[in-house]
Scaffold this motif. Structure first.
Motif, mmCIF file in Angstrom:
data_model
loop_
_atom_site.group_PDB
_atom_site.id
_atom_site.type_symbol
_atom_site.label_atom_id
_atom_site.label_comp_id
_atom_site.label_asym_id
_atom_site.label_seq_id
_atom_site.Cartn_x
_atom_site.Cartn_y
_atom_site.Cartn_z
ATOM 1 N N ALA A 82 0.841 -1.197 0.000
ATOM 2 C CA ALA A 82 0.000 0.000 0.000
ATOM 3 C C ALA A 82 0.878 1.250 0.000
ATOM 4 O O ALA A 82 1.939 1.276 0.622
ATOM 5 N N ASP A 83 0.444 2.273 -0.708
ATOM 6 C CA ASP A 83 1.203 3.520 -0.800
ATOM 7 C C ASP A 83 0.395 4.644 -0.154
ATOM 8 O O ASP A 83 -0.601 5.101 -0.701
ATOM 9 N N TRP A 84 0.846 5.066 1.025
ATOM 10 C CA TRP A 84 0.166 6.140 1.752
ATOM 11 C C TRP A 84 0.969 7.444 1.700
ATOM 12 O O TRP A 84 0.732 8.356 2.488
ATOM 13 N N SER A 85 1.924 7.537 0.783
ATOM 14 C CA SER A 85 2.829 8.686 0.762
ATOM 15 C C SER A 85 2.101 10.009 0.547
ATOM 16 O O SER A 85 2.544 11.057 1.018
ATOM 17 N N TYR B 149 9.100 14.289 7.696
ATOM 18 C CA TYR B 149 7.947 13.398 7.574
ATOM 19 C C TYR B 149 8.179 12.133 8.406
ATOM 20 O O TYR B 149 8.353 11.037 7.857
ATOM 21 N N PRO B 150 8.203 12.268 9.731
ATOM 22 C CA PRO B 150 8.498 11.109 10.586
ATOM 23 C C PRO B 150 7.473 9.988 10.478
ATOM 24 O O PRO B 150 7.840 8.811 10.550
ATOM 25 N N ALA B 151 6.188 10.326 10.319
ATOM 26 C CA ALA B 151 5.161 9.281 10.221
ATOM 27 C C ALA B 151 5.351 8.457 8.954
ATOM 28 O O ALA B 151 5.214 7.230 8.963
ATOM 29 N N LEU B 152 5.671 9.117 7.854
ATOM 30 C CA LEU B 152 5.916 8.410 6.599
ATOM 31 C C LEU B 152 7.182 7.560 6.706
ATOM 32 O O LEU B 152 7.217 6.415 6.234
ATOM 33 N N GLU B 153 8.199 8.111 7.344
ATOM 34 C CA GLU B 153 9.440 7.360 7.548
ATOM 35 C C GLU B 153 9.170 6.109 8.379
ATOM 36 O O GLU B 153 9.668 5.016 8.078
ATOM 37 N N PHE B 154 8.350 6.279 9.419
ATOM 38 C CA PHE B 154 8.006 5.139 10.268
ATOM 39 C C PHE B 154 7.237 4.084 9.487
ATOM 40 O O PHE B 154 7.501 2.882 9.618
ATOM 41 N N TYR B 155 6.284 4.528 8.667
ATOM 42 C CA TYR B 155 5.483 3.572 7.901
ATOM 43 C C TYR B 155 6.368 2.744 6.967
ATOM 44 O O TYR B 155 6.163 1.539 6.805
ATOM 45 N N ARG C 220 0.699 12.912 6.499
ATOM 46 C CA ARG C 220 1.122 14.306 6.595
ATOM 47 C C ARG C 220 2.470 14.447 7.292
ATOM 48 O O ARG C 220 2.953 13.533 7.952
ATOM 49 N N GLY C 221 3.051 15.628 7.135
ATOM 50 C CA GLY C 221 4.325 15.937 7.780
ATOM 51 C C GLY C 221 4.528 17.437 7.811
ATOM 52 O O GLY C 221 3.591 18.219 7.634
ATOM 53 N N GLN D 14 -7.901 12.576 13.918
ATOM 54 C CA GLN D 14 -7.369 11.378 13.287
ATOM 55 C C GLN D 14 -6.285 10.738 14.142
ATOM 56 O O GLN D 14 -5.682 11.391 14.999
ATOM 57 N N VAL D 15 -6.063 9.458 13.888
ATOM 58 C CA VAL D 15 -4.884 8.783 14.434
ATOM 59 C C VAL D 15 -3.914 8.593 13.275
ATOM 60 O O VAL D 15 -4.310 8.602 12.110
ATOM 61 N N ASP D 16 -2.657 8.433 13.595
ATOM 62 C CA ASP D 16 -1.663 8.287 12.527
ATOM 63 C C ASP D 16 -1.857 6.982 11.763
ATOM 64 O O ASP D 16 -1.859 6.966 10.531
#
Length: 292
Positions: free
Chosen positions: A114-117, A129-135, A121-122, A171-173
């Motif tokens: 899945a691509d949530w890029s 973009y820590p959340a994207l990095e974590f994902y 958000r960041g 929202q939640v991350d």
């Protein structure tokens, strides 16, 4: 109760159509979120993960939406979970009426990550973009169970998880309905007393509904310090191991479950057609429907 639907109906002619852009959802209802009309469903023709949502759906035209024939057809298709297909479809698929008793229960999952890029958000100003990095790191954290990453919904509305909650438009991350798990990425803004109080209130409502919450700091993400997180995820995995095995069955032998996949495609496409007619985007009097 399962039923045979409407024999030789218009929807049966869409047997081999393929519907793209379907995503996991959390229930059955209509919602208008930020001007985008969504439809949620959880029925189908096979023992699979039937939940899905139609995005960017035009709002219903009142006259077409109230058409009793459409409502009856939709109810016949959706009333069972799963619903037995029509004789027409069974003939085309070369299956017997008793096919449901012969099908294993399985959970379909796409073979592409899945691509949530775009959704995650960041900080655009600081290009952080820590959340994207974590994902992106999450698949490696799960190791052989990397497919579990694709069962997370990014930027998920709390009201989509717990409709009766008071956290409107919050929202939640990340949220996984299968693992019943929320993962929050906490930056420095979560260190204030007021934010900690809000975070605790949110965590409490999740725990009240049997949903685990894991919080990880942006500092740990930057340092790739996932040891504590890995231990928590392992514990949660074993809590839901039986449900996860249903996905593993499909991943190990996808060709074995092609009938499940076909039946899921058919049902979803039928429901899209019905909703497009209700919105007057398509009309029954048209000589031809253009899906381009």
């Amino acid at each position: 109760m399962p039923n045979d639907g409407v024999e030789h109906s218009l929807w049966d002619s869409l047997l081999y159509a393929i519907l793209n852009g379907i995503s996991v959802s959390l229930g059955i209802n209509r919602r208008d979120i930020d001007g985008v009309f969504l439809m949620f469903y959880n029925s189908g023709y096979a023992k699979v993960n039937n939940h899905f949502v139609i995005k960017n759906l035009p709002k219903h035209n009142s006259n077409a939406a109230d058409n009793p024939i459409l409502s009856i057809i939709q109810n016949l298709i959706s009333r069972g979970n799963p619903t037995i297909t029509t004789p027409f479809l069974r003939e085309k698929l070369q299956i017997e009426r008793s096919y449901l008793h012969q099908l294993d229960e399985v959970r379909i999952i796409q073979d592409m990550p899945a691509d949530w890029s775009i959704s995650i958000r960041g900080d655009d100003v600081n290009q952080s973009y820590p959340a994207l990095e974590f994902y992106k790191d999450l698949r490696g954290i799960f190791k052989q169970k990397g497919f579990l990453t694709d069962l997370f919904i990014a930027e998920c509305l709390i009201t989509n998880i717990i409709p009766e909650s008071n956290f409107e438009k919050q929202q939640v991350d990340f949220y996984s309905p299968i693992l019943k798990l929320v993962i929050e990425v906490d930056g420095t803004g979560h260190e204030t007393r007021q934010q900690k109080k809000l975070d605790q209130a949110r965590d409490n409502i999740f725990k009240k509904h049997g949903i685990d919450v894991i919080r990880i700091s942006t500092t740990k993400i930057q340092m790739k310090d996932y040891e504590e997180l890995t231990l928590k995820l392992r514990e949660i995995y074993f809590k839901h191991a039986e449900k996860i095995k249903l996905f593993e069955k499909y991943i190990e032998s996808p060709s074995k479950y092609q009938l499940h996949y076909q039946l899921t495609e058919i049902y979803r496409f039928q429901m899209v057609i019905i909703e497009l007619i209700k919105s007057n985007t398509l009309q029954l009097i048209d000589n031809q429907w253009d899906f381009a």
